[in-house]
Design an enzyme around this catalytic site. Sequence first.
Site, PDB file in Angstrom:
ATOM      1  N   SER A 182       0.867  -1.187   0.000  1.00  6.40           N
ATOM      2  CA  SER A 182       0.000   0.000   0.000  1.00  6.40           C
ATOM      3  C   SER A 182       0.900   1.233   0.000  1.00  6.40           C
ATOM      4  CB  SER A 182      -0.912   0.009   1.226  1.00  6.40           C
ATOM      5  OG  SER A 182      -1.830  -1.053   1.158  1.00  6.40           O
ATOM      6  N   LYS A 225      -7.262   1.721  -2.955  1.00 12.94           N
ATOM      7  CA  LYS A 225      -6.816   1.248  -1.640  1.00 12.94           C
ATOM      8  C   LYS A 225      -6.836   2.392  -0.622  1.00 12.94           C
ATOM      9  CE  LYS A 225      -5.257  -1.221   1.713  1.00 12.94           C
ATOM     10  NZ  LYS A 225      -4.040  -2.002   1.755  1.00 12.94           N
ATOM     11  N   LYS A 285       0.240   5.567   8.215  1.00 12.94           N
ATOM     12  CA  LYS A 285       0.860   5.831   6.905  1.00 12.94           C
ATOM     13  C   LYS A 285      -0.196   5.931   5.813  1.00 12.94           C
ATOM     14  CE  LYS A 285       1.904   2.401   4.606  1.00 12.94           C
ATOM     15  NZ  LYS A 285       1.287   1.514   3.573  1.00 12.94           N
TER      16      LYS A 285
END
Length: 296
Positions: free
Chosen positions: A99, A174, A242
């Site tokens: 990701s 995502k 993150k």
Amino acid sequence: MSTLPSVAWIGLGIMGSPMAENLLKAGYAVTGYTLEQAKLERLTAAGGTAAASVAEAVRDADVVITMVPASPQVEAVAYGPDGILANARPGALLIDMSSITPRTSVELAAAAREKGLRALDAPVSGGEAGAVEAVLSIMVGGDQADFDSALPLFEALGKTVVRCGPHGAGQTVKAANQLIVAVNIQACAEAVVFLEKSGVDLAAALDVLNGGLAGSTVLSRKKDNFLARDFRPGFRIDLHHKDMGIVTDAARTVGAALPVGAVVAQLIGSLSAQGDGGLDHSALLRSVERLSGQPV
């Protein structure tokens, strides 16, 4: 001899190890590289082959898959004289399942093309349980032909596999996924504290809520975490921190407002700063408990 493409797998963490093992179960030959010796031993015990470097792992592979924490790690294994682009054979397919930022994926695909490689960004959702059970949702960005060639491999890893558009599209979807998951966990955590402070049977309440419109995959997956205060990492707070940085930055770039998401991003960041970054993201419950004056 198997007619399936040979696979190099870079990154054997919480998600990468069970995913690589599912490819082995499906009949793929998998050569893996990661920084932890114990994870390499786990791969060999499952029937895979351990490599001593990225270069060794990718040299003869038809498909190279990366599953590492963030953009800097993807760039570290992809670029440079010892990286994937310099050592993979021409025509190989590079699939990044990490990701990372959409921009990093677009840049990586362009750099791969210059080396004669094909590329897809294919991040996943479903957490450790989804990886183990091979029921991940896989959102893919890249050329249709490359997606079609990789589809059998993806189907050994996940249940829902969708090409979302060109390079970077998988990472954009995502980012949206992580936004939805974070807000959902936060709402569930607030409900848990509200119910407990109201003296309601929490297990019964969560069961009935999950059977109605408030039900969700998040609640199904995380209900036991809330009940037992079991925050062993399936997906760490630091990684979700993150990801929330990725989605807030990407939203700013396109001019999309994230009023609720921005607040939840700050709460996740606060948990990380308080030393809870290694816990599962269901530990958002701890933040609500602190704010509500409950012992943590």
